[in-house]
Enzyme design. Structure first.
Site, mmCIF file in Angstrom:
data_model
loop_
_atom_site.group_PDB
_atom_site.id
_atom_site.type_symbol
_atom_site.label_atom_id
_atom_site.label_comp_id
_atom_site.label_asym_id
_atom_site.label_seq_id
_atom_site.Cartn_x
_atom_site.Cartn_y
_atom_site.Cartn_z
ATOM 1 N N CYS A 28 0.859 -1.177 0.000
ATOM 2 C CA CYS A 28 0.000 0.000 0.000
ATOM 3 C C CYS A 28 0.896 1.228 0.000
ATOM 4 O O CYS A 28 2.039 1.161 -0.428
ATOM 5 C CB CYS A 28 -0.950 -0.022 1.196
ATOM 6 S SG CYS A 28 -0.123 0.036 2.792
ATOM 7 N N HIS A 79 27.925 -2.788 33.950
ATOM 8 C CA HIS A 79 26.638 -2.107 34.140
ATOM 9 C C HIS A 79 26.320 -2.119 35.632
ATOM 10 O O HIS A 79 25.922 -3.142 36.193
ATOM 11 C CB HIS A 79 25.543 -2.827 33.348
ATOM 12 C CG HIS A 79 24.332 -1.987 33.084
ATOM 13 N ND1 HIS A 79 23.390 -1.711 34.036
ATOM 14 C CD2 HIS A 79 23.928 -1.343 31.953
ATOM 15 C CE1 HIS A 79 22.447 -0.950 33.516
ATOM 16 N NE2 HIS A 79 22.745 -0.711 32.245
#
Length: 718
Positions: free
Chosen positions: A25, A633
């Protein structure tokens, strides 16, 4: 777009053998798959050119691309097994689609919206072009350059401006023919037959019979009829109508399939079109056409009644409803009613409130774009840039909606507030009208009446949604933490590749920071020294030993060297699976360990380059001399603390020695804020090595060897 992206899309959907049909489309690729159960949405959306993946009912899948969808479609169809290279016949493809069975409880609804979408989709470009011509004419009228072109009482336009005006009328007047062609093609009928059937009702000779027609009132509608074949024939002006061609094509599709079954195949070309036209032309003129006209008029009158009763309520409800209508395809019938309003009333009252939704949608996208720049999110920055351009310049919301908003649930509430603000302003101002169908973009603002009210409303909707998204973020804390970990890993990997390319090294004799050697006492200091030098000295020794044992021809692969990485902080070493975060615990970021800190300072475990040093202090990416990429971390989701409780000692790009302090953190603050202090330490480029193995568990001072990294075998050369 590259062929690699096209191939990646096909591979993510299971390869050419799993794709039974492909169309597109205005913004999306529409796949029909043999089996959609194995499609991973994250994999699809990780492809750079893809804005979003949208699973549909049954085995259908949509891939949102944006304005470049045609190029992507062409590249995919050029791949082996697709398009020209596809050896399946049309019947094979249809048989495969039928073999999939029912597409779910709402398959009929999905098919209806797909029918509407595919009937309008190919002409969106023409409609968008026409809307810009309309906007230009409106701007010229506003500036008093020309008379009001949409006012029948105004002086006529000059021949020059009349010609310019025809440039948009050609699209809207003949819109029924375009829709008839697309809709007929969608249902499997000859599209030119559908075009021809609808063209009969638009011939000057047909509409000219209105002069001889008798006027009637039926259910409040003006009906003009003449007698033909002894039956009443309703004469209407079918220009700009959309419901009649849609209904006609739906019936034509059923008739066409029936005729193909009962007529011998060798005479299909002659008799199927002839009989279809023989049946459908009178059926459309006498029955289907009038039904379409009055059904559309009835829906339009219903909405007009609501708007006349309370323009204030209508202006608020429409923009609040559209965010839920567009994903379901419910906006297509409303677009048809807008066109019908212009044809019957001379103006439309829906497009103005709809603009509030569109601009709130684009504002939310702008907020995401700003955040993606700030957070160094390259993929989302690319997605948001394309979606925002399609929205502001073309008035197309699908790239924003499918590429961003439906993927992050925090956006919708903020966007709805923008919709409400824009609708409220239009409602207070008494509503907004437009005399032509336009796409609600920046370029078409002059087409609206009252222009300044509309402009104020849509800009308020835009900035409200944008500011709310910027202030609150578009990811949940969990999504943000996972994104940052992945981003840091990617940046570290890229920095490592760059460092390797430039041959950056640090001298071995300057390898150990004296403070690191002494900070933990004799045993810890000795371990730190051993770990700091192991990566180079051990590697050289093992390489020499392996080389001596190799055969003279040097062709036998030799086991690569092993490097041990020391703990970057005092704490209890645990398996990585103990990390209370699925991205780390599942090994998605790489192999390594988790550490429950007992100290409050993180040190460089070896000579390295700092490639990522978050200002919030919660994460660091290092490239160790030798190419190991390490992520440390501190805590889980601690980015939400905004740096509170973290004292960063280094910056990105800085070269550090083993034992250099990276950050000092306050454990009590982290725990009081409700976050875990468990610290993952992972090798981000794990796949480049033969193995990444934890070598220690339990209490350990900084510098204790905790991870062994073994290089892949190599073949010595002469």
């Amino acid at each position: 777009m590259s062929k690699q992206d096209a191939q990646a899309i096909v591979d993510a959907l299971g390869g050419p053998g799993n794709i039974t049909n492909l169309t597109h489309c205005a913004t999306r690729l529409r796949f029909e798959l043999a089996d959609a159960s194995g499609v991973d949405k994250d994999t699809v959306e990780s492809i750079p050119v893809v804005l979003g993946g949208v699973p549909q009912g049954g085995n259908r899948y949509q891939v949102v691309i944006g304005g470049g969808v045609q190029d992507v479609y062409n590249d995919i169809m050029a791949l082996p097994g697709m398009g020209a290279g596809d050896t399946r016949t049309a019947d094979d493809i249809k048989a495969a689609a039928r073999a999939q069975g029912p597409r779910g409880n709402n398959a009929w609804l999905d098919s209806l919206f797909e029918y509407l979408s595919d009937s309008f989709r190919p002409i969106l470009g023409a409609l968008l072009g026409a809307s810009l011509f309309i906007t230009f004419m409106s701007l010229m009228a506003t500036l008093k350059v020309i008379p009001a072109w949409n006012d029948p009482t105004a002086p006529p336009l000059s021949p020059t401006w009349t010609f310019v005006n025809l440039c948009w009328q050609c699209v809207l007047v003949f819109l029924p023919l375009m829709i008839a062609y697309n809709a007929s093609k969608k249902v499997g009928a000859d599209p030119w037959v559908g075009f021809a059937i609808m063209a009969v009702l638009m011939l000057p000779g047909f509409t000219g019979m209105m002069d001889k027609a008798t006027d009637h009132k039926v259910f409040g509608f003006d009906v003009h009829t003449i007698t033909a074949f002894g039956l009443p024939l309703t004469i209407n002006d079918y220009s700009s109508q959309v419901f009649p061609p849609l209904l006609m094509a739906a019936v034509l599709g059923v008739l066409y399939k029936y005729l193909k079954k009962i007529i011998p195949e060798n005479v299909h070309l002659v008799f199927v079109p002839f009989l279809a036209m023989l049946i459908m032309i009178p059926l459309t003129a006498f029955l289907i056409g009038p039904i379409g006209v009055y059904a559309g008029a009835g829906l339009g009158d219903l909405l007009k009644t609501i708007n006349d009763f309370s323009p204030f309520i209508f202006a608020i409800v429409i923009p609040l409803a559209y965010p839920f209508m567009v994903p379901l395809g419910l906006h297509w019938p409303i677009n048809a009613i807008m066109l019908l309003n212009i044809q019957t009333l001379g103006y439309d009252f829906i497009q103005g409130p709809m603009g509030a939704w569109n601009f709130a949608c684009f504002g939310a996208t702008a907020g995401v774009l700003l955040l993606s720049w700030r957070q160094r999110d390259r993929q989302m920055r690319q997605t948001a840039t394309g979606a925002l351009a399609a929205g502001l310049l073309g008035g197309i919301s699908e790239p924003s909606l499918y590429g961003i908003h439906l993927r992050f649930r925090r956006i919708y509430p903020r966007m709805l507030i923008g919709c409400f603000v824009g609708g409220l302003i239009i409602g207070i101002g008494g509503g907004v009208k437009t005399h032509a169908f336009v796409f609600t973009s920046l370029l078409t603002i002059p087409a609206f009446d009252n222009m300044f009210l509309y402009m104020f409303a849509v800009l308020a909707a835009f900035f409200t949604a944008m500011i709310l998204v910027v202030l609150s973020g578009f990811r949940t804390p969990e999504e943000q933490a996972a994104f940052e970990a992945e981003r840091d890993a990617t940046e570290a990997a890229e920095a490592a590749d760059q460092a390797a390319a430039t041959g950056a090294t640090v001298a071995l004799e300057d390898s150990v920071d004296p403070d690191y050697v002494s900070h933990g006492g004799g045993a810890a200091g000795g371990a730190a020294t051993a770990v700091a030098t192991a990566g180079a000295a051990t590697a050289l020794a093992e390489r020499d030993s392996a080389g001596a044992a190799a055969p003279a021809d040097h062709q036998t692969p030799v086991r690569g060297p092993a490097t041990e990485i020391g703990s970057p902080l005092d704490g209890v070493v645990m398996p990585l699976e103990s990390t209370p975060d699925p991205a780390f615990a599942g090994g998605k970021m790489g192999g390594g360990v988790a550490i429950d800190p007992t100290g409050n300072t993180v040190y460089a475990p070896a000579n390295a380059t700092v490639v990522a040093a978050q200002p919030t202090g919660h994460a660091f990416g290092l490239v160790l001399d030798g190419g190991i990429e390490l992520l440390i971390h501190i805590g889980i989701d601690t980015v939400q603390m905004g740096g509170d409780g973290f004292d960063v000692h280094v910056e990105a790009g800085q070269k550090v020695k083993a034992g250099t302090p990276l950050v000092t953190f306050d454990r009590a603050k982290i725990e009081k804020a409700g976050y875990s202090v468990v610290t993952p330490v992972v090798v981000m480029n794990t796949k480049k090595f033969l193995s990444v193995t934890p070598v220690f568990q339990g209490p350990a001072p900084a510098g204790t060897p905790i991870i062994a990294v073994e290089s892949k075998p190599f073949t010595p050369k002469d």
